[in-house]
Each structure stands twice: as C-alpha cells, then as structure tokens.
Design an enzyme around this catalytic site. Sequence first.
Site, PDB file in Angstrom:
ATOM      1  N   ASP A  46      26.038  70.914  75.662  1.00  0.00           N
ATOM      2  CA  ASP A  46      27.476  70.670  75.715  1.00  0.00           C
ATOM      3  C   ASP A  46      27.991  71.190  77.057  1.00  0.00           C
ATOM      4  O   ASP A  46      27.211  71.525  77.953  1.00  0.00           O
ATOM      5  CB  ASP A  46      28.187  71.342  74.536  1.00  0.00           C
ATOM      6  CG  ASP A  46      28.164  72.861  74.621  1.00  0.00           C
ATOM      7  OD1 ASP A  46      27.444  73.415  75.483  1.00  0.00           O
ATOM      8  OD2 ASP A  46      28.878  73.504  73.834  1.00  0.00           O
TER       9      ASP A  46
ATOM     10  N   LYS B  21      23.997  64.568  71.310  1.00  0.00           N
ATOM     11  CA  LYS B  21      24.291  65.993  71.197  1.00  0.00           C
ATOM     12  C   LYS B  21      24.480  66.401  69.739  1.00  0.00           C
ATOM     13  O   LYS B  21      23.904  67.393  69.280  1.00  0.00           O
ATOM     14  CB  LYS B  21      25.539  66.345  71.999  1.00  0.00           C
ATOM     15  CG  LYS B  21      25.855  67.839  72.026  1.00  0.00           C
ATOM     16  CD  LYS B  21      27.173  68.132  72.727  1.00  0.00           C
ATOM     17  CE  LYS B  21      28.347  67.842  71.806  1.00  0.00           C
ATOM     18  NZ  LYS B  21      29.629  68.293  72.353  1.00  0.00           N
TER      19      LYS B  21
END
Length: 211
Positions: A138, A120
Amino acid sequence: MNNIKRREILGRFRNNNPHPKTELKYDTPFELLISVLLSAQATDVSVNKATALLYPVANTPEGLLSLGVEGIKHYIRTIGLYNTKAENIIKTCRILIDKHQGQVPEDPLALVALPGVGRKTANVVLNTAFGWPTIAVDTHIFRVANRTGFAPGKDVDAVENKLLRVVPTEFKVDCHHWLILHGRYTCIARKPRCGSCLIEDLCEYQAKQEI
C-alpha cells in the site's frame, strides 16, 4: 541496501512486535474481506467504526445480500466511495454464494475476480486470513521500501516483486504488517520520526529528521 542490513531490520521489527496483526477488526475471513474492501482510500479507524455497527447485523454473504445496496450504505456512508463500495459488496456476496458456497476462496485468481478486490486486497486476505507469505504493497509500504532503501521500486508492483525476492522466508508472513505499522506511525509521509525510529542506524534515507 544489502541483505545483512535487511535481515537486521526485520529482526528488530520481529523483536519489537513478534506477532503483528492488522488493525482492522474482524472475526472471519469474510469479515476481513469486506473490511479490506472498505479500507480503500479510507482509514482503518473509520472502517472499524462502521463495521462495529454493520457486522452485528449482517456478517455473512447472505446477511449482507438481505440488506441490499441501500441497507449497506446506511452503515458505511461515513467511508469514502461508499456508493461504489456498497454495490461491489453486493456483487461480491452474490459471487461468493453462487461460485464458492458462501466462503472466501483461498485462491488469488478467484479473489481478484471479485468486484472491488484488486491484487493488494487479495494479498491482504491471503496473508492475514490464510497465512500466505504474500506482501501487499500500500502507500505506507511503498514509501517505507523506497525511503529506507529496503526495496526501492518505481511502482507498487516493482516494490512487491523486490520485497518477495529480498525478504527471507522466515519473515515473509509478517513483513507486510511490520512495514505498514512502521509507515503509519514512524516513517510517516510528511515528517518521518527518525529520531525515535527503531532502524534509524540501518536506514539509507538521506534527509533524516531529528525528532
């Protein structure tokens, strides 16, 4: 959800916010990398408060190394997991100096090899600092993608893969920011603000809230 709806949703987001930006404050790719690393399980507001004090003192790998672990902790102790994050920052700075001439590599494999940097974080840096069409998933994006029906998936990897497949090329660079902001301020976790939502008529969420 079909692709006509998806394109309309993204078009509305673009019309409403043509040039979306991260809410993390940074001036260089290195500052962005450190801020994203610090933002894990923390708010952007708390990270910005800490880095507003840290970056004027040290905002390069060499500068942060000179502070040492304890010196960095002094600036970031208001952020969750600050002990581990301080150690990871020092390790990351050493690798950047030893292997990348002190620069943030524009390479996903090199980024995820840095301590504390996962997929991420790497996607955020590649997208925001270098303009890559990556989509970092997220908790906000995961929720929005599933709740609206835009790109449902059982985990973040499944949602990311779905988004990369269904988001048209022209929207890919900005999609990450639009979805995060939508999840942060409108499609919030406990009680989504459906009544004031820009895409309410296109959303496939069954339990819409009138607000």
